[in-house]
Each structure stands twice: as C-alpha cells, then as structure tokens.
Write a protein that holds these residues in place. Structure first.
Motif, PDB file in Angstrom:
ATOM      1  N   GLY A 184       7.075  -7.178   7.395  1.00 39.28           N
ATOM      2  CA  GLY A 184       5.669  -6.804   7.508  1.00 39.28           C
ATOM      3  C   GLY A 184       5.296  -5.537   6.774  1.00 39.28           C
ATOM      4  N   ILE A 185       6.187  -5.035   5.925  1.00 39.93           N
ATOM      5  CA  ILE A 185       5.903  -3.811   5.173  1.00 39.93           C
ATOM      6  C   ILE A 185       4.833  -4.088   4.119  1.00 39.93           C
ATOM      7  CG2 ILE A 185       6.882  -2.129   3.551  1.00 39.93           C
ATOM      8  CD1 ILE A 185       9.558  -2.485   5.055  1.00 39.93           C
ATOM      9  N   LEU A 186       3.828  -3.232   4.052  1.00 45.91           N
ATOM     10  CA  LEU A 186       2.781  -3.349   3.043  1.00 45.91           C
ATOM     11  C   LEU A 186       3.303  -2.759   1.741  1.00 45.91           C
ATOM     12  CD1 LEU A 186      -0.225  -4.052   2.420  1.00 45.91           C
ATOM     13  CD2 LEU A 186      -0.747  -1.669   2.984  1.00 45.91           C
ATOM     14  N   GLU A 187       3.325  -3.568   0.680  1.00 42.72           N
ATOM     15  CA  GLU A 187       3.799  -3.125  -0.626  1.00 42.72           C
ATOM     16  C   GLU A 187       2.650  -3.163  -1.617  1.00 42.72           C
ATOM     17  OE1 GLU A 187       6.826  -5.962  -1.496  1.00 42.72           O
ATOM     18  OE2 GLU A 187       8.214  -5.209   0.020  1.00 42.72           O
ATOM     19  N   TYR A 188       2.701  -2.283  -2.614  1.00 43.30           N
ATOM     20  CA  TYR A 188       1.653  -2.277  -3.638  1.00 43.30           C
ATOM     21  C   TYR A 188       2.180  -1.599  -4.899  1.00 43.30           C
ATOM     22  CZ  TYR A 188       1.078   2.521  -1.934  1.00 43.30           C
ATOM     23  OH  TYR A 188       1.304   3.819  -1.553  1.00 43.30           O
ATOM     24  N   GLY A 189       1.559  -1.947  -6.051  1.00 42.60           N
ATOM     25  CA  GLY A 189       1.948  -1.348  -7.316  1.00 42.60           C
ATOM     26  C   GLY A 189       3.285  -1.854  -7.820  1.00 42.60           C
ATOM     27  N   THR A 190       3.648  -1.403  -9.020  1.00 39.53           N
ATOM     28  CA  THR A 190       4.927  -1.762  -9.616  1.00 39.53           C
ATOM     29  C   THR A 190       5.560  -0.539 -10.263  1.00 39.53           C
ATOM     30  OG1 THR A 190       3.827  -2.351 -11.704  1.00 39.53           O
ATOM     31  CG2 THR A 190       4.225  -4.141 -10.124  1.00 39.53           C
ATOM     32  N   GLY A 191       6.857  -0.606 -10.477  1.00 40.45           N
ATOM     33  CA  GLY A 191       7.579   0.469 -11.153  1.00 40.45           C
ATOM     34  C   GLY A 191       7.424   1.803 -10.462  1.00 40.45           C
ATOM     35  N   ALA A 192       7.175   2.846 -11.254  1.00 41.27           N
ATOM     36  CA  ALA A 192       7.048   4.201 -10.709  1.00 41.27           C
ATOM     37  C   ALA A 192       5.819   4.346  -9.825  1.00 41.27           C
ATOM     38  CB  ALA A 192       6.991   5.210 -11.854  1.00 41.27           C
ATOM     39  N   ALA A 193       4.843   3.461 -10.006  1.00 40.16           N
ATOM     40  CA  ALA A 193       3.610   3.535  -9.217  1.00 40.16           C
ATOM     41  C   ALA A 193       3.691   2.708  -7.937  1.00 40.16           C
ATOM     42  CB  ALA A 193       2.429   3.052 -10.062  1.00 40.16           C
ATOM     43  N   ALA A 194       4.844   2.122  -7.661  1.00 43.55           N
ATOM     44  CA  ALA A 194       4.988   1.283  -6.474  1.00 43.55           C
ATOM     45  C   ALA A 194       5.033   2.135  -5.218  1.00 43.55           C
ATOM     46  CB  ALA A 194       6.253   0.435  -6.587  1.00 43.55           C
ATOM     47  N   GLY A 195       4.526   1.572  -4.140  1.00 44.82           N
ATOM     48  CA  GLY A 195       4.573   2.251  -2.850  1.00 44.82           C
ATOM     49  C   GLY A 195       4.686   1.240  -1.733  1.00 44.82           C
ATOM     50  N   SER A 196       4.964   1.714  -0.529  1.00 40.78           N
ATOM     51  CA  SER A 196       5.071   0.828   0.624  1.00 40.78           C
ATOM     52  C   SER A 196       4.702   1.588   1.889  1.00 40.78           C
ATOM     53  CB  SER A 196       6.480   0.247   0.741  1.00 40.78           C
ATOM     54  OG  SER A 196       7.426   1.278   0.974  1.00 40.78           O
ATOM     55  N   VAL A 197       4.201   0.834   2.860  1.00 38.92           N
ATOM     56  CA  VAL A 197       3.803   1.402   4.148  1.00 38.92           C
ATOM     57  C   VAL A 197       4.337   0.492   5.243  1.00 38.92           C
ATOM     58  CG1 VAL A 197       1.864   2.107   5.604  1.00 38.92           C
ATOM     59  CG2 VAL A 197       1.681   2.289   3.100  1.00 38.92           C
ATOM     60  N   PRO A 198       5.171   1.025   6.148  1.00 38.73           N
ATOM     61  CA  PRO A 198       5.682   0.181   7.232  1.00 38.73           C
ATOM     62  C   PRO A 198       4.610  -0.029   8.303  1.00 38.73           C
ATOM     63  CG  PRO A 198       6.477   2.419   7.483  1.00 38.73           C
ATOM     64  CD  PRO A 198       5.712   2.387   6.202  1.00 38.73           C
ATOM     65  N   PRO A 199       4.752  -1.067   9.121  1.00 36.36           N
ATOM     66  CA  PRO A 199       3.821  -1.231  10.251  1.00 36.36           C
ATOM     67  C   PRO A 199       3.854   0.008  11.139  1.00 36.36           C
ATOM     68  CG  PRO A 199       5.180  -3.187   9.943  1.00 36.36           C
ATOM     69  CD  PRO A 199       5.763  -2.127   9.066  1.00 36.36           C
ATOM     70  N   ASP A 200       2.756   0.374  11.761  1.00 38.38           N
ATOM     71  CA  ASP A 200       1.474  -0.310  11.885  1.00 38.38           C
ATOM     72  C   ASP A 200       0.477   0.252  10.868  1.00 38.38           C
ATOM     73  OD1 ASP A 200       2.574  -1.672  14.007  1.00 38.38           O
ATOM     74  OD2 ASP A 200       1.467  -0.602  15.541  1.00 38.38           O
ATOM     75  N   TYR A 201      -0.439  -0.610  10.376  1.00 41.15           N
ATOM     76  CA  TYR A 201      -1.439  -0.168   9.412  1.00 41.15           C
ATOM     77  C   TYR A 201      -2.600  -1.163   9.412  1.00 41.15           C
ATOM     78  CZ  TYR A 201       0.973  -3.784   6.730  1.00 41.15           C
ATOM     79  OH  TYR A 201       1.546  -4.963   6.339  1.00 41.15           O
ATOM     80  N   ALA A 202      -3.702  -0.737   8.802  1.00 37.09           N
ATOM     81  CA  ALA A 202      -4.855  -1.618   8.594  1.00 37.09           C
ATOM     82  C   ALA A 202      -5.428  -1.303   7.231  1.00 37.09           C
ATOM     83  CB  ALA A 202      -5.903  -1.404   9.682  1.00 37.09           C
ATOM     84  N   LEU A 203      -5.443  -2.310   6.355  1.00 35.50           N
ATOM     85  CA  LEU A 203      -5.957  -2.164   5.002  1.00 35.50           C
ATOM     86  C   LEU A 203      -7.209  -3.025   4.858  1.00 35.50           C
ATOM     87  CD1 LEU A 203      -5.474  -1.134   2.035  1.00 35.50           C
ATOM     88  CD2 LEU A 203      -4.306  -3.333   1.654  1.00 35.50           C
ATOM     89  N   ASN A 204      -8.299  -2.424   4.390  1.00 31.32           N
ATOM     90  CA  ASN A 204      -9.547  -3.160   4.203  1.00 31.32           C
ATOM     91  C   ASN A 204      -9.997  -3.055   2.756  1.00 31.32           C
ATOM     92  OD1 ASN A 204     -10.462  -4.099   6.964  1.00 31.32           O
ATOM     93  ND2 ASN A 204     -10.089  -1.935   7.369  1.00 31.32           N
TER      94      ASN A 204
END
Length: 199
Positions: free
Chosen positions: A49-69
């Motif tokens: 359930g980890i929120l992932e975004y971006g690629t390469g050096a710009a990649a990031g992730s956010v573990p639960p809990d979260y809300a993205l709109n």
C-alpha cells in the motif's frame, strides 16, 4: 500489468513479506504544494500500500496512512485498506504498480478483470511439483448482496460474468502464505477499487 514475484526458484506463493511490516505509521497530511508535485509524477500504489511517484532521482514514496487528492485520482490508505478512485474502473485498477502483487494469486499468475468479467491466468505453466500448492488457492467473486461464485478452485479456472454496474468483491484464499491483497472490492459505477492488505 505483470506482477513481480517473491519466489523460490521460478515459482512461489506471493505474499512472502512478513505481514508485521505492513503496520501503518502516522497519517501523512500533504500540503497543497506536495500534493501537486505527487499528482504530476504518476502516483501509483506499490507493495504493502505504499504510495509511489516519480522515477529515478525524482522518485519518492509514502507509507500508509495517507490521502492523496488529484484532479482525476484519489488514493487513500487507512490502516490496512487502500481505496483508489479514478474516472473509470479500468484506470483505477491501473494505479496499482506492477510490483505490488495486486490481484496476483500465485507467483506471476494473476486474477484478470476485464470489461464485464473476472477470470484468472491458467495454471498450465506451473511445474508439476508445485501444482498441489496452486490447487490450494481459491478465488471467488461475490456481487453485493449475492452469492459467491468461484473463479479458481483446484487449479481450474472458471470465468465469472459481472453483473452490469454492480459492486463485486474478489477474495483470494489459500491455506499457505496469505495473499498480500486477499480481498478487493470493485465498484464500476464510481470507478472505485478498495483493496485490503493481509494483516
């Protein structure tokens, strides 16, 4: 979507990550600026359930809990439940990353949701020595308020036709290692997928 697998040799039951590592952390409250960055960077739901975004050096992730709109996407993770909303059910399903083991029932074999149908990959490619393990996996589809229908049992695949517009729950069960996403609810009318992580 091809699912990455945790395997012993060529095949193995998915969900080999200890379920204790799925314990959510504190709720992440994104600022408007953070949210805009993530929304522009192809957000997706990864393993556990980890929120992932971006690629390469710009990649990031956010573990639960979260809300993205985002304008055309909403993703929330609350404890062991991840909910994805998108304009269509197909686009909501596509938010789950290939390596998330989402709707995978054994190794790289997946449950497939197509227009109006749920089916599963055949077990023909499974070596004879591992067939007993695969045969212990059961996949069912249950319409809201209806009876469960079997998609996979004993290694036999039986496609199930979905009731148009109805909400359905897919359950993946085994007496072996728990599936990482044992229960997934599909609501085509609202473009919503609600997936429960193994505890």
């Amino acid at each position: 979507m091809q699912a990455a697998v945790a395997v012993a040799g060529a095949f193995g039951l998915v969900g080999c990550v200890p379920t204790s590592s799925v314990i959510p952390n504190d709720f992440t409250d994104f600022s408007d600026a953070q949210q805009a960055v993530i929304c522009a960077a192809s957000p997706r739901v990864g393993a556990m359930g980890i929120l992932e975004y971006g690629t390469g050096a710009a990649a990031g992730s956010v573990p639960p809990d979260y809300a993205l709109n985002c304008p055309d996407l909403r993703v929330t993770a609350e404890r062991w439940t991840v909910t994805v909303w998108a304009p269509t059910l197909t686009s909501a399903l596509a938010v789950f990353a290939p390596d998330a083991d989402f709707l995978t029932y054994y190794a790289d074999l997946r449950v497939r949701v197509t227009e109006g149908q749920v089916t599963a990959d055949p077990t023909d490619s499974v070596p004879e020595a591992l067939l007993d393990e695969v045969r212990r996996v059961t996949v069912t589809v249950t319409p809201l308020g209806g009876a469960a229908q079997t998609v996979l049992r004993g290694g036999v695949v039986t496609p199930v036709t979905l009731e148009p517009g109805a909400t359905h729950r897919i359950d993946i069960r085994t007496d072996g290692t728990p599936n990482p996403w044992p229960s997934v609810t599909l609501d085509p009318a609202s473009g919503t997928v609600q997936a429960h992580l193994a505890r």
